[in-house]
Design a protein around this motif. Sequence first.
Motif, short mmCIF file in Angstrom:
data_model
loop_
_atom_site.label_atom_id
_atom_site.label_comp_id
_atom_site.label_asym_id
_atom_site.label_seq_id
_atom_site.Cartn_x
_atom_site.Cartn_y
_atom_site.Cartn_z
N HIS A 165 0.70 -1.22 0.03
CA HIS A 165 -0.06 0.04 0.03
C HIS A 165 0.75 1.25 0.14
CE1 HIS A 165 -4.16 -1.71 0.88
NE2 HIS A 165 -3.37 -2.68 1.50
N ALA A 166 0.34 2.27 -0.71
CA ALA A 166 0.93 3.64 -0.72
C ALA A 166 -0.20 4.73 -0.41
CB ALA A 166 1.87 3.94 -1.76
N PHE A 167 -0.03 5.58 0.37
CA PHE A 167 -1.34 6.60 0.71
C PHE A 167 -0.79 8.09 0.29
CE2 PHE A 167 -1.27 3.12 3.80
CZ PHE A 167 -2.33 2.36 3.46
N ALA A 168 -1.90 8.71 0.45
CA ALA A 168 -1.74 10.39 0.03
C ALA A 168 -0.82 11.07 1.01
CB ALA A 168 -2.98 10.98 -0.07
N ARG A 169 -1.14 10.58 2.40
CA ARG A 169 -0.35 11.22 3.49
C ARG A 169 0.33 10.01 4.17
NH1 ARG A 169 -4.94 14.05 3.10
NH2 ARG A 169 -5.93 12.66 4.70
N PRO A 170 1.60 9.61 3.59
CA PRO A 170 2.29 8.57 4.35
C PRO A 170 2.89 8.90 5.67
CG PRO A 170 3.56 9.29 2.68
CD PRO A 170 2.33 10.07 2.66
N ALA A 171 2.71 7.77 6.53
CA ALA A 171 3.42 7.92 7.90
C ALA A 171 4.75 7.58 7.82
CB ALA A 171 2.60 7.37 9.02
N LEU A 172 5.69 8.33 8.37
CA LEU A 172 7.25 7.98 8.47
C LEU A 172 7.39 7.12 9.65
CD1 LEU A 172 8.82 11.14 6.49
CD2 LEU A 172 7.71 9.11 5.63
N LEU A 173 7.37 5.98 9.77
CA LEU A 173 7.51 5.35 11.22
C LEU A 173 8.84 4.53 11.50
CD1 LEU A 173 3.77 3.94 10.90
CD2 LEU A 173 4.27 5.96 12.19
N GLY A 174 9.70 4.61 10.61
CA GLY A 174 10.75 3.71 10.82
C GLY A 174 11.95 4.18 11.54
N GLY A 175 11.68 5.52 12.11
CA GLY A 175 12.93 6.13 12.84
C GLY A 175 13.87 6.77 12.14
N ARG B 231 8.55 3.04 0.02
CA ARG B 231 8.33 1.83 1.01
C ARG B 231 7.50 0.68 0.20
NH1 ARG B 231 5.65 -1.02 4.11
NH2 ARG B 231 3.70 -0.14 3.04
N ALA B 232 6.41 1.35 -0.47
CA ALA B 232 5.65 0.33 -1.10
C ALA B 232 6.05 -0.53 -2.18
CB ALA B 232 4.26 1.20 -1.77
N PHE B 233 6.90 0.31 -3.03
CA PHE B 233 7.72 -0.38 -4.13
C PHE B 233 8.57 -1.62 -3.71
CE2 PHE B 233 7.72 3.39 -7.27
CZ PHE B 233 6.13 3.27 -7.15
N ALA B 234 9.33 -1.20 -2.37
CA ALA B 234 10.34 -2.03 -1.77
C ALA B 234 9.63 -3.35 -1.40
CB ALA B 234 11.12 -1.37 -0.89
N HIS B 235 8.35 -3.21 -0.93
CA HIS B 235 7.59 -4.61 -0.62
C HIS B 235 6.53 -4.93 -1.47
CE1 HIS B 235 9.26 -3.84 3.78
NE2 HIS B 235 9.40 -2.55 3.25
N LEU C 129 0.10 -7.62 -5.56
CA LEU C 129 -0.79 -6.61 -5.76
C LEU C 129 -0.20 -5.49 -5.12
CD1 LEU C 129 -3.46 -5.51 -6.50
CD2 LEU C 129 -4.50 -6.31 -4.25
N LEU C 130 -0.38 -4.07 -5.72
CA LEU C 130 0.25 -2.97 -5.40
C LEU C 130 -1.09 -2.05 -5.32
CD1 LEU C 130 2.38 -1.28 -3.96
CD2 LEU C 130 3.00 -0.69 -6.36
N VAL C 131 -1.63 -1.45 -4.15
CA VAL C 131 -2.58 -0.51 -4.04
C VAL C 131 -2.11 0.79 -3.78
CG1 VAL C 131 -4.73 0.15 -2.80
CG2 VAL C 131 -3.91 -2.29 -3.20
N LEU C 132 -2.37 1.77 -4.77
CA LEU C 132 -1.90 3.23 -4.52
C LEU C 132 -3.11 4.22 -4.19
CD1 LEU C 132 0.89 3.38 -7.18
CD2 LEU C 132 1.02 2.80 -4.86
N ASP C 133 -3.24 4.52 -3.01
CA ASP C 133 -4.59 5.38 -2.84
C ASP C 133 -4.17 6.63 -2.85
OD1 ASP C 133 -6.96 6.38 -1.73
OD2 ASP C 133 -6.94 5.54 0.18
#
Length: 584
Positions: free
Chosen positions: A430-440, A499-503, A507-511
């Motif tokens: 998944h990738a979103f319009a407002r992604p959260a940067l959660l990995g530090g 991040r979405a491309f790396a995983h 199926l890839l969902v781009l919202d």
Amino acid sequence: MPRTPPSPPAPPDSSTDGAPAAPRAADRLLLGALRHSAGRALALALVAAASTGAALALPAVLGHTLDLLLGRHGTGVGPWVALCAGLVCLAAVCDAVDELLSATTTARSTAWLRHRALRHVLAAGPRVSGRFAPGDLVARLVGGTEKGGAAPAGLAGTVAAVAGPVGGIVALGLVDPWLAAVFLAGAPLLVLLLRAFARASSDSLTAYQRLQGDIAGRLLEALGGARTIAAAGTAGRERARILAPLPGLSLHGHRVWQVQGRSTAQAATLVPLLQIAVLAVGGLRLAQHHLTVGDLLAASRYAVLATGVGVLVGQLGTLVHSRTAARRLADVTTVPPVRYGTRTLPPDGPGTLELHGVTVTLDGRPVLRDVDLVVPGGTTLAVVGRSGSGKSLLAAVAGRLTDPDAGDVTLDGVPLRDLTHDALRRAVGHAFARPALLGGTIAGTLALGVDAPPPAALTAAARAARADDFVRRLPAGYATPCADAPLSGGERQRLGLARAFAHAGRLLVLDDATSSLDSVTEHHVRQALVRDVAARTRLIVAHRATTAAAADRVAWLEDGRVRAVGAHERLWRHHPGYRAVFAG
């Protein structure tokens, strides 16, 4: 193909109208906290019992010592004076240990409740975050768990607080049955006083904590929209909106204190009357030579212990706070978590996505209605429609971020709800319009997922999302902490895409994940999406005609239904309503 019966809809959220969750769910939370801290709570109860025992033994020993001192020779007083001193020291030591154990037990129970609640919130995912305002949810997980965590220590303290008055009454009976009878004649009034206090406090505290959560939610919204508020020049109006529940909060807070003050005043009237009655009868019994002076001294102390309402009111207040907070916490923990199956995908599947009769209802209103849609493996489908047509909800259903109320969703013939957690999350990105940067760090953000790709794969994904150049310009490159990285909205979106491309799996969902990109960057990302990304099938929520035109097929949503499916050029040529989606 056999249909898998849909998961039952989640129960309605009771927080919307202020009603607490079922008391049994709250009690299970508190019992779980008690079991987790059972050893410390037991030690606390034993220490409290030792302190209460010393307090109960001291009046009798003091009375006997006084009788010895008043005797003809006063012999044998030394050991009894030493015993009095020992009991006083024992009570002091027990009180100090009690304070230490109470604090550590409360801290451990609070930590356990927070871990359990947080695990449940993360397991339920959007089911919880969609039902509770963020500020209210944080208030429940922080303040609610703190108050709920005080329950084990409060319960142990309540047992000791009850043991004191009960022991005092028994001791009065041992000194003289008439003294106990006089006290027991007024005891029902004390019981009624405590019962009224607990009931009135619970109602006021429930409303108080609900309004606290409301204020926290409004404050969090304002902090998130600080730039908008500053640009609009509405800081004063926003401050008034945030603090609008404050009068109600003050009202319920005053009610809590009024209840406690009224109970204290009533106890301050009733308790001395009971003590005076006990002393009056004790004086008569002394005059009749049925009691000694030492007995009367002991009886006076036991009357004070028997009327220890102040301590009991305080402990009951702690338990009422804990149970009220646990009910609000149970509103969250009773939202059912996402359940996963045991199946995996066939290894050679092309990534075909199918939606059969999918219906999703939100707040009693159907947002998606009987949607049938097939996305052949290896193709790109753009989903378009006016605002509110259900595009993002369809994307969430396609990647199982939410479950439909009716119908089912399959990937390569396997219902998504039958897949294991890891199989599902490896297959769908998944990738979103407002992604959260959660990995530090930037690298940690790109690696966030069930499996962490190697650094070379992260760099390739960033390059495909047109993020590699600006990441390398950061102070520490990919090791830069996200909090120290000054990122624009478009740069954040490119990191979310990377991040979405790396995983990317099947199926890839781009919202709406390219909405903040300029046209040139979006063009390069679209090319990389087909050329460099491993995902076999792509579902893209699109708002631009260029994005729809680049897709193999377009699904046009209108009022939650699929109006038409086909190539962008054909829909554009034959459907004025389709053209109006982009023109509007």
